[in-house]
Design an enzyme around this catalytic site. Structure first.
Site, short mmCIF file in Angstrom:
data_model
loop_
_atom_site.label_atom_id
_atom_site.label_comp_id
_atom_site.label_asym_id
_atom_site.label_seq_id
_atom_site.Cartn_x
_atom_site.Cartn_y
_atom_site.Cartn_z
N ASP A 178 34.85 32.66 52.91
CA ASP A 178 35.73 33.48 52.02
C ASP A 178 34.94 34.66 51.38
O ASP A 178 33.55 34.54 51.41
CB ASP A 178 36.26 32.54 50.87
CG ASP A 178 37.58 33.10 50.41
OD1 ASP A 178 37.63 34.08 49.77
OD2 ASP A 178 38.90 32.51 50.55
N ASP B 163 33.11 38.00 54.80
CA ASP B 163 34.38 38.99 54.73
C ASP B 163 34.91 39.17 56.38
O ASP B 163 34.11 39.57 57.42
CB ASP B 163 33.90 40.55 54.29
CG ASP B 163 34.92 41.35 54.27
OD1 ASP B 163 35.86 41.14 55.02
OD2 ASP B 163 34.83 42.35 53.68
N TYR C 255 52.69 44.21 56.18
CA TYR C 255 52.30 42.59 56.39
C TYR C 255 53.05 42.11 57.65
O TYR C 255 52.32 41.47 58.52
CB TYR C 255 52.82 42.10 55.03
CG TYR C 255 52.46 40.61 55.15
CD1 TYR C 255 51.35 40.17 54.82
CD2 TYR C 255 53.54 39.60 55.19
CE1 TYR C 255 50.95 38.69 54.82
CE2 TYR C 255 53.33 38.15 55.00
CZ TYR C 255 52.32 37.99 54.88
OH TYR C 255 51.80 36.43 54.61
N LYS D 277 51.73 40.15 61.05
CA LYS D 277 51.95 38.69 61.42
C LYS D 277 52.59 38.73 62.53
O LYS D 277 52.43 37.64 63.42
CB LYS D 277 52.76 38.21 60.08
CG LYS D 277 52.07 38.12 58.78
CD LYS D 277 50.76 37.27 58.97
CE LYS D 277 49.95 36.71 57.65
NZ LYS D 277 48.90 36.37 57.82
N1 NAD Z 1 51.63 31.80 50.49
C1 NAD Z 1 52.57 32.04 51.33
O1 NAD Z 1 53.83 31.85 50.92
C2 NAD Z 1 52.36 32.59 52.63
C3 NAD Z 1 53.50 32.51 53.47
C4 NAD Z 1 53.27 32.84 55.06
C5 NAD Z 1 51.83 33.02 55.32
N2 NAD Z 1 50.90 32.97 54.44
C6 NAD Z 1 49.33 33.35 54.78
O2 NAD Z 1 48.76 32.24 54.76
C7 NAD Z 1 47.26 32.79 54.49
C8 NAD Z 1 46.74 32.07 53.33
O3 NAD Z 1 47.37 32.70 52.11
P1 NAD Z 1 47.37 32.10 50.88
O4 NAD Z 1 48.88 32.16 50.50
O5 NAD Z 1 46.90 30.84 50.83
O6 NAD Z 1 46.72 33.22 49.84
P2 NAD Z 1 45.41 33.23 48.81
O7 NAD Z 1 45.65 34.35 48.36
O8 NAD Z 1 45.85 31.92 47.91
O9 NAD Z 1 44.16 32.89 49.49
C9 NAD Z 1 43.91 33.65 50.64
C10 NAD Z 1 42.23 33.51 50.75
O10 NAD Z 1 41.87 34.64 51.83
C11 NAD Z 1 40.81 35.07 51.11
N3 NAD Z 1 40.62 36.70 51.49
C12 NAD Z 1 41.26 37.65 51.43
N4 NAD Z 1 40.57 38.56 52.04
C13 NAD Z 1 39.42 38.08 52.65
C14 NAD Z 1 38.50 38.77 53.55
N5 NAD Z 1 38.59 40.16 53.76
N6 NAD Z 1 37.51 37.89 54.17
C15 NAD Z 1 37.54 36.55 53.75
N7 NAD Z 1 38.36 35.90 52.92
C16 NAD Z 1 39.47 36.83 52.49
C17 NAD Z 1 40.89 35.11 49.46
O11 NAD Z 1 39.85 35.35 48.87
C18 NAD Z 1 41.84 33.89 49.38
O12 NAD Z 1 40.80 32.71 49.00
C19 NAD Z 1 47.48 34.21 54.63
O13 NAD Z 1 47.25 34.68 55.93
C20 NAD Z 1 48.83 34.44 54.39
O14 NAD Z 1 49.30 35.79 55.12
C21 NAD Z 1 51.21 32.60 53.12
#
Ligand code: NAD
Length: 256
Positions: free
Chosen positions: A37, A63, A155, A159
């Site tokens: 992360d 990253d 977004y 996806k």
């Molecule tokens: N939460 C939801 O409702 C939801 C729904 C559908 C899909 N998602 C997907 O699930 C995945 C995780 O999201 P989440 O909800 O846990 O969000 P979150 O923000 O809690 O976690 C995302 C993590 O990704 C890290 N991150 C961001 N940019 C980065 C980079 N350039 N390099 C490395 N790490 C990076 C962040 O630091 C964070 O720790 C994402 O791909 C998101 O699109 C989430």
């Protein structure tokens, strides 16, 4: 015996939310997990939690938009664990904006994390997994990759891209005899910090995800990171060995 006993996994974006739950769940079922992360203290805390519970994990700063960092991270994992069996391409950001107000910079940043990141993970991990005799790749998409929503066009584009990228690469992996499976996971409305960061309500620091779930999900039910991690565990394990090129939708009927 755990369900992913002695497998080596990398979980990108593993410091928080869904990635954190995936790392903890996979480690709890016997995998050695590289949590990567850009949020370093939070990632260290996830690794400490796993190791304290008797699991195996390391944290690596990473990253996902940087090709050089993918190469370094992969070298570090192979040095530590010698093989790679599971890749969870989870890191993601969400930027909400009407298309006419979305800056080119934000459009490109959205694409860089969610799509370049997944592309680079596939490109660099497939050779290492092939060397390891095969494996399972899980790319985090979204219900937004299946169904449109206003103000989430960039977004949704990323996806939807993750979904078709996964299917194409799944077919390529079969054709190349790699023994690697590639599937996408499509979470619905899940309680994580992503909602607070997406600019959904201009100026607001927090978003009431529970209220969003109540008004949009059948039965009004909010999902939790563990709900997604359980699906990821299934796809990572040999229990899903006949499943590739498919999408696993975990949304309590949101897209049904
Ligand atoms: N939460 C939801 O409702 C939801 C729904 C559908 C899909 N998602 C997907 O699930 C995945 C995780 O999201 P989440 O909800 O846990 O969000 P979150 O923000 O809690 O976690 C995302 C993590 O990704 C890290 N991150 C961001 N940019 C980065 C980079 N350039 N390099 C490395 N790490 C990076 C962040 O630091 C964070 O720790 C994402 O791909 C998101 O699109 C989430």
């Amino acid at each position: 015996m755990g369900r992913v006993q002695d497998k080596v996994a990398i979980v990108t974006g593993g410091s928080a939310g869904i990635g954190r739950a995936c790392a903890i769940t996979l480690a709890g079922e016997g995998a050695s997990v590289a949590v990567t992360d850009v949020q370093d203290p939070e990632g260290d805390a996830v690794v400490a939690e796993i190791n304290t519970a008797g699991g195996k994990a390391i944290y690596l700063h990473h990253d996902v938009t940087s090709e050089a960092e993918w190469q370094t991270v992969l070298e570090q994992i192979l040095q530590e664990y010698k093989h790679l069996d599971i890749l969870v391409n989870n890191a993601g950001i969400a930027i909400s904006s009407p298309i006419t107000q979305l800056s080119l910079e934000d459009f490109q940043r959205q694409n860089a994390v969610n799509l370049d990141g997944v592309f680079l993970g596939l490109k660099h991990c497939i050779p290492a997994m092939t060397e390891s005799g095969g494996g399972s790749i899980i790319n985090m998409s979204s219900v937004a990759g299946l169904k449109a929503s206003p103000n989430l066009s960039a977004y949704s584009m990323t996806k939807g891209g993750v979904r078709l990228l996964s299917k194409s690469v799944a077919r390529e992996c079969i054709q190349a005899n790699t023994n690697i499976r590639v599937n996408s996971v499509h979470p619905g409305i899940i309680q994580t910090a992503i909602w607070d960061k997406m600019g959904l309500i201009p100026g607001a620091n927090t978003v009431d995800v529970d209220a969003i779930a109540k008004s949009t999900v059948p039965g009004g039910k909010l999902g939790f990171p563990e709900d997604i991690a359980n699906g990821v565990l299934f796809l990572a394990s040999d229990e899903s060995s006949y499943m590739t090129g498919m999408e696993l939708v975990i949304d309590h009927g949101f897209s049904a």
